[in-house]
Design a protein around this motif. Structure first.
Motif: not given
Length: 178
Positions: A80-81, A83, A90
């Motif tokens: 989903d996100w 960074m 991740h």
């Protein structure tokens, strides 16, 4: 046919209770259950009760918590996100061990509380299984199913010989608190 469902033998001493169980088993009388106000060492073996499966249930709840933690971390931080924090991957596994541990303990604890309430008939909407209210206070009670054991007088005599201070014939299955 008699409307008596259970014969209850009340004992004041745990040693008399164990002696009563021996006497009943010698005479081939099947015991429905035994109710005591405190744990008695060795009574499970004497009654032939199998080992509890609660350890396996707790492991299942804990495993569910671990899988939930891994799934949430993977979805939130990889799919989903994603960074880039300091060039780390991740899904940096060592960073998320505390989160996985905490969710494992949380799921196991709440699952075991729910299992305890369900198994002991304490969940809302379930009637508590209490043969006699004094069994939770100061008496040791042997419950004998009167339908499978037909010779009630013989059972009464065996219980009296074993040291029962009171013998009751229950016509209802359970006593309610109301």
């Amino acid at each position: 046919m008699s409307n008596i469902k259970y014969i209850l033998g009340h004992f004041e001493d745990p040693d008399d209770l164990m002696h009563g169980i021996d006497k009943l088993q010698e005479n081939s009388v099947s015991i429905y259950d035994v109710y005591t106000p405190m744990p008695i060492h060795g009574i499970e073996d004497k009654l032939g009760i199998k080992r509890s499966r609660l350890g396996k249930v707790a492991f299942g709840f804990g495993l569910t918590g671990t899988i939930t933690a891994i799934s949430m971390i993977t979805y939130m931080l990889v799919i989903d996100w994603p960074m880039n924090i300091g060039g780390k991957p991740h899904f940096a596994f060592p960073d998320f061990i505390p989160i996985m541990f905490e969710l494992t303990v949380l799921f196991a604890a709440f699952g075991m509380v729910g299992t305890y309430f369900f198994a002991n008939h304490l969940a809302p909407g379930r009637a508590p299984r209490v043969m006699d209210l004094r069994a939770t206070n100061d008496r040791f009670v042997i419950a004998i199913d009167a339908r499978t054991n037909t010779s009630h007088d013989q059972i009464d005599n065996i219980l009296k010989e074993a040291g029962a201070v009171e013998i009751k014939h229950n016509e209802r299955k359970y006593v309610s608190y109301e």
